[in-house]
Design an enzyme around this catalytic site. Structure first.
Site, PDB file in Angstrom:
ATOM      1  N   ASP A  13     -27.499 -12.361  24.606  1.00 24.58           N
ATOM      2  CA  ASP A  13     -26.961 -13.011  25.807  1.00 24.58           C
ATOM      3  C   ASP A  13     -27.749 -14.245  26.229  1.00 24.58           C
ATOM      4  OD1 ASP A  13     -25.084 -10.940  25.895  1.00 24.58           O
ATOM      5  OD2 ASP A  13     -26.404  -9.688  27.109  1.00 24.58           O
ATOM      6  N   LYS A  16     -25.613 -18.160  23.311  1.00 23.73           N
ATOM      7  CA  LYS A  16     -25.246 -18.608  21.955  1.00 23.73           C
ATOM      8  C   LYS A  16     -23.820 -19.141  21.914  1.00 23.73           C
ATOM      9  CE  LYS A  16     -26.159 -14.482  20.498  1.00 23.73           C
ATOM     10  NZ  LYS A  16     -26.774 -13.854  21.687  1.00 23.73           N
ATOM     11  N   GLY A  40     -20.807 -10.387  22.978  1.00 27.22           N
ATOM     12  CA  GLY A  40     -19.945 -10.948  24.020  1.00 27.22           C
ATOM     13  C   GLY A  40     -20.426 -12.354  24.270  1.00 27.22           C
ATOM     14  N   HIS A  41     -19.662 -13.328  23.800  1.00 26.35           N
ATOM     15  CA  HIS A  41     -20.086 -14.723  23.912  1.00 26.35           C
ATOM     16  C   HIS A  41     -19.150 -15.444  24.883  1.00 26.35           C
ATOM     17  CE1 HIS A  41     -22.185 -14.496  19.711  1.00 26.35           C
ATOM     18  NE2 HIS A  41     -22.605 -13.597  20.552  1.00 26.35           N
ATOM     19  N   GLN A 222     -26.063 -11.070  18.915  1.00 25.68           N
ATOM     20  CA  GLN A 222     -27.253 -10.349  19.394  1.00 25.68           C
ATOM     21  C   GLN A 222     -28.474 -11.289  19.390  1.00 25.68           C
ATOM     22  OE1 GLN A 222     -25.240  -8.376  16.785  1.00 25.68           O
ATOM     23  NE2 GLN A 222     -24.098  -8.016  18.635  1.00 25.68           N
TER      24      GLN A 222
END
Ligand code: GDP
Ligand code: IMO
Ligand code: MG
Length: 426
Positions: A13, A16, A40-41, A222
């Site tokens: 988080d 990225k 989750g981007h 990640q």
């Protein structure tokens, strides 16, 4: 530069998604090479927010080819749902290629993940409960289905028939829901039609693209501290987010990764359980969490918050060979009265010069801090480095000096525009 890897340097988080999207317009191809929909981007484009989990963050750019490569675990239903949400937001023109060698994540992986977490009780890892660990385990134990299996229905059915009884044995032991061959085959046939046009040998495709001099951006999922080998084991994920793993997850040679751009926050966060030497709690953590909207993109869990941890970052810089970083969410620190920066680790009163590899040792770490004056100004509309408040520049220059890296980009807000670029990234 023809290829660049984006690597999260903390516990995920770090931003990225924003950086990948930022660079995607200069890339011919964006590649996701590991992880699954545990990622989750979040990307913000002119006020619209997109949350990508399996799809590469180049997907918003219609000219970019997006590749889901060999090392990814794919929950096909989750991926199709992501595409559906994107089309609702007006993104229906995209290029997506999926590797035949990628692993299919099935509902039983999710059930096993949930059952294990429950069985571990207060020793649980705090996974995203998306079945990531059980799916990678099946790959290692040669019990998984691969995307390429979808091409031949007859052999797919045979595979399911041989694998499923073993999975059901495990589920039975946990008292969890068991699955029938019909149920799994129905799911696979349902997703098959939508996936088929995208399935190719991405290894061959990327090999060719590399030879043709195409610009390739590798989007890590990640963060390095969640690496299953080099992270805070066992509180890690089941793949390696390190850029050094990219060749092995894409079928490209070592030389294919020309540079690594490390992505770090101006502070530290982590979701899930496990050691976190610079963690803070109470009202200060709450105010950083609120200002930075530090709630999981996937699970909506509140993220744990801590000061920036230079020994941790130094370790990642060394194992990943990082020379340039993007420093994200700097605007969030305007909320803080006084900044702390961890500059060393002590155990039993003695300074250590390595990253502890066991939880027992990590829990004994006493972080040593320096205090730095903060700034109160809202910096979110600043676009030139020299216009940042003096204390803000001092904070950044201290980080650069102590880590021996160049901060190539400073991010001061979630939107693409809210960026201070100090040199071209890609
Ligand atoms: P990723 O998993 O590394 O892509 O990061 P996430 O998207 O999960 O979390 C980063 C969060 O910070 C997202 O909500 C982004 O929209 C947001 N973000 C990214 N850069 C900035 C920034 O510079 N400032 C602020 N305030 N938010 C940012
Ligand atoms: P992005 O790509 C933050 C964490 C989980 C848990 C551990 C294991 O958005 O940075 P898993 O479901 O992978 O078995 O969970 O890893 N985790 C992440 N934390 N960002 C992520 O991805 C994460 N992906 C997994 O919270 O602690
Ligand atoms: Mg995330």
């Amino acid at each position: 530069m023809k290829t660049l890897a984006i690597e999260g340097m903390q516990w995920g988080d770090e931003g990225k998604g924003k950086v990948t999207d930022f660079c995607a317009s200069h890339a011919d191809i964006v590649v996701r090479s590991q992880g699954g929909n545990n990622a989750g981007h979040s990307i913000e484009h002119h006020g619209v927010r997109y949350a990508l989990r399996l799809l590469p963050s180049g997907i918003l750019n219609p000219d970019t080819v997006n590749v889901i490569a060999d090392g990814v675990v794919i929950n096909p239903k989750a991926m199709l749902e992501e595409l559906r949400i994107l089309s609702e937001k007006g993104i229906s023109s995209y290029q997506l290629l999926i590797s035949k060698r990628a692993t299919l994540l099935m509902p039983y992986h999710i059930e096993i993940d949930k059952a294990r977490e429950e069985a571990l009780g207060d020793k649980k890892i705090g996974t995203t409960k998306n079945g990531i660990g059980p799916c990678y385990e099946d790959r290692a134990s040669r019990l998984s289905l691969r995307v390429g299996d979808l091409l031949d229905i007859e052999s797919l059915q045979e595979r399911v028939e041989s694998i499923l009884p073993l999975k059901n044995l495990e589920l039975k032991a946990y008292g969890g829901k068991e699955f029938s061959v019909e149920e799994i085959m129905a799911l696979l046939l349902e997703v098959r039609e939508a996936l088929l046009p995208h399935i190719i040998d991405t290894t061959a495709y990327l090999q060719k693209a590399l030879k043709e001099g195409k610009k390739i951006l590798f989007e890590g999922a990640q963060g390095a501290m969640l690496c299953m080998t080099y992270g805070t084991f066992p509180f890690v994920t089941s793949s390696s987010p390190l850029a050094t793993a990219i060749p092995n997850n894409t079928g490209l040679p070592l030389t294919a990764v020309e540079d690594v751009l490390g992505i770090m926050k101006a502070y530290t966060t982590r979701v899930g359980a496990g050691p976190f030497p610079t963690e803070i709690d109470g009202p200060l953590a709450d105010s950083i969490r609120e200002k930075g909207h530090e709630f999981g993109t996937v699970t909506h869990r509140p993220r744990r918050v801590g000061w920036l941890d230079l020994p941790q970052l130094k370790y990642v810089i060394e194992i990943s060979g990082i020379k340039r970083v993007a420093l994200m969410l700097l605007d969030v620190l305007s909320a803080v009265d006084e900044l702390k920066l961890c500059t060393g680790y002590f155990i039993d009163g003695k300074e250590i010069d390595y990253m502890p590899s066991t939880v027992a040792e990590l829990e004994k770490v006493e972080p040593q801090f320096i205090t730095m004056p903060s700034w109160k100004e809202d910096i979110s509309s600043i676009r030139n480095y020299d216009e940042l408040p003096l204390n803000c520049r001092r904070y950044l220059e201290t980080i650069e000096e102590k880590l021996g890296v160049k901060i190539a980009m400073v991010s001061v807000g979630p939107d693409k525009e809210a960026t201070i670029l100090r040199e071209e990234l890609f």
